[in-house]
Design an enzyme around this catalytic site. Structure first.
Site, mmCIF file in Angstrom:
data_model
loop_
_atom_site.group_PDB
_atom_site.id
_atom_site.type_symbol
_atom_site.label_atom_id
_atom_site.label_comp_id
_atom_site.label_asym_id
_atom_site.label_seq_id
_atom_site.Cartn_x
_atom_site.Cartn_y
_atom_site.Cartn_z
ATOM 1 N N GLY A 198 96.899 34.460 105.299
ATOM 2 C CA GLY A 198 96.716 33.065 105.714
ATOM 3 C C GLY A 198 95.365 32.749 106.328
ATOM 4 N N HIS A 199 94.822 33.691 107.139
ATOM 5 C CA HIS A 199 93.625 33.323 107.897
ATOM 6 C C HIS A 199 92.380 33.235 107.027
ATOM 7 C CE1 HIS A 199 91.393 37.222 108.583
ATOM 8 N NE2 HIS A 199 92.513 37.671 108.070
ATOM 9 N N THR A 240 112.081 39.286 113.349
ATOM 10 C CA THR A 240 112.166 37.834 113.543
ATOM 11 C C THR A 240 110.892 37.177 113.043
ATOM 12 O OG1 THR A 240 113.606 38.130 115.429
ATOM 13 C CG2 THR A 240 112.476 36.005 115.260
ATOM 14 N N GLN A 286 91.193 37.376 99.016
ATOM 15 C CA GLN A 286 89.994 36.532 99.001
ATOM 16 C C GLN A 286 90.074 35.412 97.975
ATOM 17 O OE1 GLN A 286 87.651 36.495 101.161
ATOM 18 N NE2 GLN A 286 87.982 38.436 102.212
ATOM 19 N N GLY A 334 97.245 40.722 105.323
ATOM 20 C CA GLY A 334 96.942 41.293 104.020
ATOM 21 C C GLY A 334 97.217 42.786 103.981
ATOM 22 N N THR A 335 96.901 43.465 105.044
ATOM 23 C CA THR A 335 97.119 44.915 105.102
ATOM 24 C C THR A 335 98.598 45.239 104.903
ATOM 25 O OG1 THR A 335 95.221 45.236 106.542
ATOM 26 C CG2 THR A 335 96.909 46.949 106.575
ATOM 27 N N ASN A 350 85.809 41.037 98.422
ATOM 28 C CA ASN A 350 85.479 40.359 99.675
ATOM 29 C C ASN A 350 83.980 40.334 99.970
ATOM 30 O OD1 ASN A 350 86.000 43.183 99.838
ATOM 31 N ND2 ASN A 350 85.896 43.072 102.060
ATOM 32 N N CYS A 388 74.433 49.984 109.707
ATOM 33 C CA CYS A 388 74.215 49.797 111.141
ATOM 34 C C CYS A 388 75.178 48.810 111.764
ATOM 35 C CB CYS A 388 72.783 49.343 111.388
ATOM 36 S SG CYS A 388 71.631 50.673 111.107
#
Lengths: 400, 275
Positions: free
Chosen positions: A199-200, A236, A178, A71-72, A150, A323
């Site tokens: 994809g993930h 590739t 998302q 995505g980045t 997200n 945190c």
């Protein structure tokens, strides 16, 4: 310990059918799709099938898809391409609640002389289209907004945004990382020029993604290299990953209707939490939201502590709490929504998938009240003590 | 995921001494509390101490904490550490002692140990009726407005923990971790502390005089006073008049308050001696 995985906006499991579709391309069919021999040629065919499958999922043409690594990469490519093809325009519009890859890219571009407008959101996480309209000028090159957030799952009215963007002659990029696979997307008659997917987030492996570039929209590649992806993305191809992405896209499309049952589980989780645990709020509840995402604020306790106690029971969720990160500030998304500090630090995101079961949700509902109760017993804050808390907040804020 | 020590996780999963100590009517005992942090900052600790007045000793300690795993574990550790100590012994506890007790804390979580140490100090100062030396809410003295951190607090944590970078300061007291606009001011404080180590005697005397001049009105208001007599290296010799002349403990405390202030603002190796 069995894991209850409710962190599907972070990443998802690779679907078994996706893995089995990929495996031959990691073993038997290892050819390079660019090669002249038939051994490589059969791999090129597999890429074409994947391209069609991904395009089908979002109602686009196969030729409008560029395979990327994540995505980045998609977001960076789209925004930089838009700026490169409109060199006379020096203004970018985005929102305060974007993913870090868009926000940090925009900060970098500001240093390079671009002007960036970061649109605000309201308490429900929603944009004000009047603010967008006022920000658009003849100098605006690109508007980049999320399809869905997200952290909260809040969905932006992308077509309404797009109509305004088009009337200003700017390009429109949508980060749909998302949203793809969770809500139906039809790009054929859309105002969106660029759309990023990863994809993930829908059961393909990590390291796969695609950028939609509308036919006729001028494009400049980010990675300069060979002729791959019709000269639009050198390097590739990640063949097995792309085959997996295609398979996952086909699977997601078949399962889109079943998102209703994911939503039913999500709603059951939310309603039961609100009914059984006092001082809880669902963030972004006033907006249309993704069917799988629930961001719940547990007042007076801190998110990382909640996560660790959930983790101890095998439950995976996430938090925008300060945190949980290297940063000392809580989630930029929840802060942009102007949520009170009592909610901000104690917000937990549960994100479901097709694999989430009712039994898992019931287990969470059994455990969660205990965890919240344990931490609230430790906390110096409570609704009875809003007085102290507000006095401290006021003292702090007045010094700012 | 943070790399927490087993001790941190143990005290987080099963915290010892959680809860409150109610005010007591019991003769010879007092309950004092120290509050640090806020819900806005993301962590807050309210420490409760039960003190045996005659022995000047902590006989019970409990905590209430809003915060993450390490904030809860640090608070619990602190209560275990101070039980049975005299107040003077307890004041000698540093944030590093708390971190050590826990088998170490991730660098970015050191502020949890600092919060414990500050709450302890506040509770004891409150019991002794001594004004707290670094009130973060004090107008004008804030360096970091995002987290409400004063220059004094930064100086103290820099000296006690031998910090050298603004990033470390951020991990210990959060200063600079919000908008980042105070990072250059933090660099200035770091430079100031580093420079103080190479002061001439005359510079040292001038700085000590300035600090004492600031303290005197407070002391005089309570019937005490302090005057610089001489300095020998890091030994600062002072004429001291306690707030209540006959009370040995208040005399010791006064010396310690002055020493601490001088260590914070002049040089962390200074030792105050009454002559």
């Amino acid at each position: 310990m069995t894991v209850i995985y409710l962190d599907n906006n972070a990443t998802t499991s690779v679907a078994p059918s996706v893995l089995s579709a990929m495996l031959p391309y990691l073993t038997e069919f290892y050819g390079n799709p660019s090669s002249m021999h038939r051994f490589g040629g059969q791999v090129a065919k597999a890429l074409q099938t994947a391209r069609e499958q991904v395009a089908d999922l979002i109602g686009a043409l196969p030729s409008e898809m560029i395979f990327t690594s994540c995505g980045t990469e998609g977001n960076n490519t789209a925004i930089r391409s838009a700026l490169a093809t409109l060199p006379d325009r020096r203004h970018i519009i985005t929102t305060q609640v974007e993913h870090a890859c868009v926000l940090n890219l925009c900060k970098t571009l500001e240093k390079q002389g671009y002007r960036v407008t970061y649109l605000s959101v309201d308490a429900a996480g929603q944009l004000d289209l009047m603010e967008l309209e006022a920000a658009l000028t003849g100098d605006t090159a690109v508007v980049s907004t999320m399809y869905a957030n997200n952290e909260t799952g809040v969905i932006f009215p992308v077509e309404k945004i797009g109509a305004l963007v088009k009337s200003a002659g700017a390009l429109f990029h949508v980060d749909a990382v998302q949203a793809v696979g969770k809500v139906p997307i039809h790009l054929q008659n859309s105002s969106i020029d660029f759309l990023t997917l990863s994809g993930h987030k829908f059961h393909a492996p990590k390291g796969t993604g695609a950028l939609f570039v509308r036919r006729g929209v001028r494009f400049r590649p980010l990675l300069i290299g060979g002729h791959q992806e019709r000269n639009r993305r050198g390097g590739t191809e990640n063949v097995a990953g792309i085959v997996g992405l295609g398979q996952a896209a086909a699977l997601a499309q078949r399962n889109l209707d079943a998102m209703a049952s994911v939503q039913a589980l999500r709603d059951h989780l939310e309603q039961s939490v609100l009914a059984t645990i006092p001082d809880t709020v669902v963030n972004g509840r006033g907006s249309p939201r993704l069917p799988n995402t629930s961001n719940i604020g547990f007042k007076y306790i801190e998110g990382e502590a909640i996560l660790l106690l959930l983790d101890r029971e095998g439950i995976c969720a996430s938090s925008g709490s300060a945190c949980t990160s290297d940063s000392l500030e809580p989630s930029h998304v929840l802060r942009a929504m102007g949520l009170p500090y009592s909610v901000l630090h104690g917000s937990i995101r549960f994100s479901l998938s097709h694999y989430t079961t009712l039994a898992e949700i019931e287990q969470v509902l059994r455990i969660l009240p205990e965890i919240v109760g344990k931490l609230r017993a430790l906390s110096p804050f409570s609704s009875d003590e809003e007085g102290w808390l507000h006095a401290r907040d006021a003292a702090l804020m007045s010094s700012v | 995921m943070w790399n927490y020590s087993e001790k941190v996780l143990e005290l987080f999963y099963q915290p010892l001494n959680q809860g409150v100590i109610a005010d007591t009517e019991e003769p010879g005992f007092a309950v004092s509390r120290g509050e640090v942090g806020s819900i806005a900052c993301g962590d807050a600790l309210r420490l409760h101490l039960k003190i045996d007045r005659a022995q000047d000793r902590i006989v019970d300690a409990k905590f209430q904490t809003f915060g993450c795993t390490s904030a809860i574990a640090s608070s619990s550790a602190l209560t275990e550490m101070v039980k049975g100590l005299t107040l003077d012994e307890a004041l000698a506890i540093t944030n590093q002692d708390i971190a050590d007790y826990l088998g170490g804390l991730p660098q970015q979580k050191m502020h949890c140990s600092v919060m414990g140490q500050e709450a302890l100090e506040k509770a004891i100062y409150h019991y002794r009726g001594i004004p707290f030396p670094h009130q973060e809410e004090e107008e004008g003295s804030l360096v970091c407005t995002c987290f409400g951190v004063s220059a004094e607090r930064i100086r103290k944590v820099v000296q006690q923990n031998h910090l050298t970078t603004a990033e470390q300061v951020m991990s210990y007291v959060k200063a600079g971790g919000g908008c980042g606009s105070c990072l250059s001011a933090i660099d200035d404080i770091l430079a100031e502390v580093a420079a103080a180590k190479g002061m001439t005697t005359l510079q040292k005397i001038n700085k000590i005089q300035a600090v004492l001049a600031g303290l005197r009105p407070h002391l005089q208001a309570d019937g005490g006073d302090v005057e610089l007599f001489d300095i020998h290296g890091d030994r600062v010799l002072v004429h001291l008049k306690g707030a209540c002349g006959s009370c040995a403990s208040s005399f010791t405390t006064l010396k310690e308050v002055i020493e601490e202030r001088l260590r914070q603002e002049v040089l962390d190796s200074l030792v105050v001696e009454a002559v």
